[in-house]
Design a protein around this motif. Sequence first.
Motif, PDB file in Angstrom:
ATOM      1  N   SER A 135      18.753  22.799  -2.190  1.00  0.00           N
ATOM      2  CA  SER A 135      18.787  23.225  -0.785  1.00  0.00           C
ATOM      3  C   SER A 135      19.205  22.082   0.133  1.00  0.00           C
ATOM      4  CB  SER A 135      17.409  23.745  -0.363  1.00  0.00           C
ATOM      5  OG  SER A 135      17.049  24.880  -1.119  1.00  0.00           O
ATOM      6  N   ALA A 136      18.772  20.869  -0.206  1.00  0.00           N
ATOM      7  CA  ALA A 136      19.092  19.717   0.640  1.00  0.00           C
ATOM      8  C   ALA A 136      20.516  19.220   0.439  1.00  0.00           C
ATOM      9  CB  ALA A 136      18.106  18.583   0.364  1.00  0.00           C
ATOM     10  N   GLY A 137      21.225  19.781  -0.537  1.00  0.00           N
ATOM     11  CA  GLY A 137      22.595  19.361  -0.781  1.00  0.00           C
ATOM     12  C   GLY A 137      22.710  17.944  -1.299  1.00  0.00           C
ATOM     13  N   VAL A 138      21.713  17.501  -2.067  1.00  0.00           N
ATOM     14  CA  VAL A 138      21.739  16.142  -2.618  1.00  0.00           C
ATOM     15  C   VAL A 138      22.879  16.026  -3.634  1.00  0.00           C
ATOM     16  CG1 VAL A 138      20.423  14.447  -3.954  1.00  0.00           C
ATOM     17  CG2 VAL A 138      19.258  15.900  -2.280  1.00  0.00           C
ATOM     18  N   PRO A 139      23.682  14.972  -3.573  1.00  0.00           N
ATOM     19  CA  PRO A 139      24.748  14.790  -4.563  1.00  0.00           C
ATOM     20  C   PRO A 139      24.194  14.770  -5.987  1.00  0.00           C
ATOM     21  CG  PRO A 139      25.030  13.265  -2.743  1.00  0.00           C
ATOM     22  CD  PRO A 139      23.705  13.921  -2.541  1.00  0.00           C
ATOM     23  N   THR A 140      25.014  15.210  -6.930  1.00  0.00           N
ATOM     24  CA  THR A 140      24.542  15.370  -8.306  1.00  0.00           C
ATOM     25  C   THR A 140      23.974  14.078  -8.887  1.00  0.00           C
ATOM     26  OG1 THR A 140      26.172  17.119  -8.675  1.00  0.00           O
ATOM     27  CG2 THR A 140      25.202  16.083 -10.626  1.00  0.00           C
ATOM     28  N   GLY A 141      24.682  12.974  -8.703  1.00  0.00           N
ATOM     29  CA  GLY A 141      24.198  11.699  -9.252  1.00  0.00           C
ATOM     30  C   GLY A 141      22.857  11.298  -8.674  1.00  0.00           C
ATOM     31  N   ALA A 142      22.707  11.422  -7.362  1.00  0.00           N
ATOM     32  CA  ALA A 142      21.435  11.081  -6.724  1.00  0.00           C
ATOM     33  C   ALA A 142      20.342  12.046  -7.157  1.00  0.00           C
ATOM     34  CB  ALA A 142      21.590  11.113  -5.201  1.00  0.00           C
ATOM     35  N   GLY A 143      20.709  13.318  -7.319  1.00  0.00           N
ATOM     36  CA  GLY A 143      19.725  14.306  -7.769  1.00  0.00           C
ATOM     37  C   GLY A 143      19.191  13.983  -9.146  1.00  0.00           C
ATOM     38  N   MET A 144      20.064  13.547 -10.060  1.00  0.00           N
ATOM     39  CA  MET A 144      19.616  13.196 -11.405  1.00  0.00           C
ATOM     40  C   MET A 144      18.720  11.958 -11.379  1.00  0.00           C
ATOM     41  SD  MET A 144      20.590  15.502 -13.460  1.00  0.00           S
ATOM     42  CE  MET A 144      20.083  14.660 -14.960  1.00  0.00           C
ATOM     43  N   LEU A 145      19.021  11.007 -10.483  1.00  0.00           N
ATOM     44  CA  LEU A 145      18.157   9.832 -10.354  1.00  0.00           C
ATOM     45  C   LEU A 145      16.775  10.228  -9.830  1.00  0.00           C
ATOM     46  CD1 LEU A 145      20.598   7.143  -8.888  1.00  0.00           C
ATOM     47  CD2 LEU A 145      19.571   7.187 -11.175  1.00  0.00           C
ATOM     48  N   ILE A 146      16.745  11.167  -8.900  1.00  0.00           N
ATOM     49  CA  ILE A 146      15.466  11.645  -8.371  1.00  0.00           C
ATOM     50  C   ILE A 146      14.673  12.337  -9.480  1.00  0.00           C
ATOM     51  CG2 ILE A 146      14.386  13.292  -6.786  1.00  0.00           C
ATOM     52  CD1 ILE A 146      16.686  12.649  -4.826  1.00  0.00           C
ATOM     53  N   LEU A 147      15.353  13.141 -10.298  1.00  0.00           N
ATOM     54  CA  LEU A 147      14.669  13.800 -11.409  1.00  0.00           C
ATOM     55  C   LEU A 147      14.161  12.775 -12.429  1.00  0.00           C
ATOM     56  CD1 LEU A 147      16.891  16.962 -12.076  1.00  0.00           C
ATOM     57  CD2 LEU A 147      14.722  16.807 -10.843  1.00  0.00           C
ATOM     58  N   ALA A 148      14.910  11.701 -12.614  1.00  0.00           N
ATOM     59  CA  ALA A 148      14.443  10.639 -13.522  1.00  0.00           C
ATOM     60  C   ALA A 148      13.160  10.024 -12.980  1.00  0.00           C
ATOM     61  CB  ALA A 148      15.521   9.571 -13.681  1.00  0.00           C
ATOM     62  N   GLY A 149      13.095   9.810 -11.660  1.00  0.00           N
ATOM     63  CA  GLY A 149      11.865   9.306 -11.057  1.00  0.00           C
ATOM     64  C   GLY A 149      10.735  10.316 -11.144  1.00  0.00           C
ATOM     65  N   TYR A 150      11.061  11.597 -10.974  1.00  0.00           N
ATOM     66  CA  TYR A 150      10.064  12.664 -11.100  1.00  0.00           C
ATOM     67  C   TYR A 150       9.454  12.628 -12.496  1.00  0.00           C
ATOM     68  CZ  TYR A 150       8.098  17.401 -10.556  1.00  0.00           C
ATOM     69  OH  TYR A 150       7.253  18.485 -10.473  1.00  0.00           O
ATOM     70  N   ALA A 151      10.299  12.457 -13.515  1.00  0.00           N
ATOM     71  CA  ALA A 151       9.807  12.426 -14.891  1.00  0.00           C
ATOM     72  C   ALA A 151       8.884  11.232 -15.128  1.00  0.00           C
ATOM     73  CB  ALA A 151      10.990  12.394 -15.872  1.00  0.00           C
ATOM     74  N   VAL A 152       9.173  10.104 -14.462  1.00  0.00           N
ATOM     75  CA  VAL A 152       8.285   8.937 -14.579  1.00  0.00           C
ATOM     76  C   VAL A 152       6.908   9.266 -13.999  1.00  0.00           C
ATOM     77  CG1 VAL A 152       7.872   6.574 -13.791  1.00  0.00           C
ATOM     78  CG2 VAL A 152      10.140   7.233 -14.598  1.00  0.00           C
ATOM     79  N   VAL A 153       6.899   9.885 -12.808  1.00  0.00           N
ATOM     80  CA  VAL A 153       5.626  10.247 -12.181  1.00  0.00           C
ATOM     81  C   VAL A 153       4.880  11.258 -13.047  1.00  0.00           C
ATOM     82  CG1 VAL A 153       4.550  11.276 -10.135  1.00  0.00           C
ATOM     83  CG2 VAL A 153       6.507   9.740  -9.884  1.00  0.00           C
ATOM     84  N   TYR A 154       5.607  12.190 -13.657  1.00  0.00           N
ATOM     85  CA  TYR A 154       5.003  13.179 -14.550  1.00  0.00           C
ATOM     86  C   TYR A 154       4.233  12.493 -15.683  1.00  0.00           C
ATOM     87  CZ  TYR A 154       4.734  17.154 -17.798  1.00  0.00           C
ATOM     88  OH  TYR A 154       4.285  18.130 -18.653  1.00  0.00           O
ATOM     89  N   CYS A 155       4.792  11.405 -16.193  1.00  0.00           N
ATOM     90  CA  CYS A 155       4.173  10.680 -17.316  1.00  0.00           C
ATOM     91  C   CYS A 155       3.169   9.625 -16.857  1.00  0.00           C
ATOM     92  CB  CYS A 155       5.259  10.006 -18.155  1.00  0.00           C
ATOM     93  SG  CYS A 155       6.399  11.156 -18.956  1.00  0.00           S
ATOM     94  N   LEU A 156       3.031   9.430 -15.545  1.00  0.00           N
ATOM     95  CA  LEU A 156       2.225   8.324 -15.034  1.00  0.00           C
ATOM     96  C   LEU A 156       0.770   8.351 -15.504  1.00  0.00           C
ATOM     97  CD1 LEU A 156       2.451   5.809 -13.293  1.00  0.00           C
ATOM     98  CD2 LEU A 156       1.866   7.204 -11.294  1.00  0.00           C
ATOM     99  N   PRO A 157       0.049   9.498 -15.473  1.00  0.00           N
ATOM    100  CA  PRO A 157      -1.333   9.474 -15.968  1.00  0.00           C
ATOM    101  C   PRO A 157      -1.446   9.007 -17.413  1.00  0.00           C
ATOM    102  CG  PRO A 157      -0.935  11.478 -14.719  1.00  0.00           C
ATOM    103  CD  PRO A 157       0.389  10.819 -14.907  1.00  0.00           C
ATOM    104  N   CYS A 158      -0.490   9.421 -18.245  1.00  0.00           N
ATOM    105  CA  CYS A 158      -0.509   8.990 -19.650  1.00  0.00           C
ATOM    106  C   CYS A 158      -0.249   7.495 -19.759  1.00  0.00           C
ATOM    107  CB  CYS A 158       0.540   9.764 -20.451  1.00  0.00           C
ATOM    108  SG  CYS A 158       0.239  11.546 -20.539  1.00  0.00           S
ATOM    109  N   LEU A 159       0.674   6.982 -18.955  1.00  0.00           N
ATOM    110  CA  LEU A 159       0.956   5.546 -18.977  1.00  0.00           C
ATOM    111  C   LEU A 159      -0.247   4.747 -18.494  1.00  0.00           C
ATOM    112  CD1 LEU A 159       4.598   5.601 -17.550  1.00  0.00           C
ATOM    113  CD2 LEU A 159       3.906   5.227 -19.928  1.00  0.00           C
ATOM    114  N   LEU A 160      -0.945   5.279 -17.476  1.00  0.00           N
ATOM    115  CA  LEU A 160      -2.136   4.594 -16.986  1.00  0.00           C
ATOM    116  C   LEU A 160      -3.242   4.589 -18.044  1.00  0.00           C
ATOM    117  CD1 LEU A 160      -2.278   5.894 -13.304  1.00  0.00           C
ATOM    118  CD2 LEU A 160      -1.609   3.619 -14.105  1.00  0.00           C
ATOM    119  N   LEU A 161      -3.357   5.679 -18.798  1.00  0.00           N
ATOM    120  CA  LEU A 161      -4.332   5.722 -19.894  1.00  0.00           C
ATOM    121  C   LEU A 161      -4.044   4.640 -20.929  1.00  0.00           C
ATOM    122  CD1 LEU A 161      -4.948   9.489 -20.758  1.00  0.00           C
ATOM    123  CD2 LEU A 161      -6.613   7.828 -19.929  1.00  0.00           C
TER     124      LEU A 161
END
Length: 213
Positions: A135-161
């Motif tokens: 919806s925000a019209g984020v360019p594809t490359g930037a969008g994939m980088l954001i998703l890569a960061g999202y995936a890091v946050v998704y794994c963050l509790p496990c990494l903290l453990l």
Amino acid sequence: MAGLAFLDAFNPATIVAVTLILLLPGTRPVATACLFVIGAYLTVLALGGVVYLAADAAADLVAGGLVWLRRIAFGIAAVVLLWSAARRLRSYRRQAIALPGWLSGWTALPLGIVVTGADLPNAFPYFIAIERLVSAGVPTGAGMLILAGYAVVYCLPCLLLIGAWLAWGERVHRRLDRLYHRFGTAREVPRSLSAAAGLAALSLTVASVAITA
């Protein structure tokens, strides 16, 4: 995006799996847990990337595609919440979470892929986050980088453990054991009318967003 990622990060399936790996008697629990988390990370990034690229293409090619994408994303969230509300209307037997006998340092990564992939249909914040990117019209490359960061946050509790395990050892072992007995063992979950009502109300709110999008 950050808020949705943190909401999605508290995923019992991956957290309990990493907890079990760390509690297993063995010589390399940390390495095995790290490989599991890598598998989870790759799965979240790869499947999210596929959905994002397909949604972006659909929004460009189909008339009103962006509106329908928004409706689908919020519709999935509403259905998942309504299903959760229906489950709380009755007591049910929760099965114990156990690791397969074939788990090893060699198979931890594919196990992370399987466990995370099986649970992604319930990760409705991810679908909403992808819809927001399109919806925000984020360019594809930037969008994939954001998703890569999202995936890091998704794994963050496990990494903290894992980090806490390396830092405090036996003290964390005791706390993880209590965590597993709370979330991972088989038990009867009593019905909760208040929880069902809250989830149903949230489902209706999200559904109204989908309908009026």
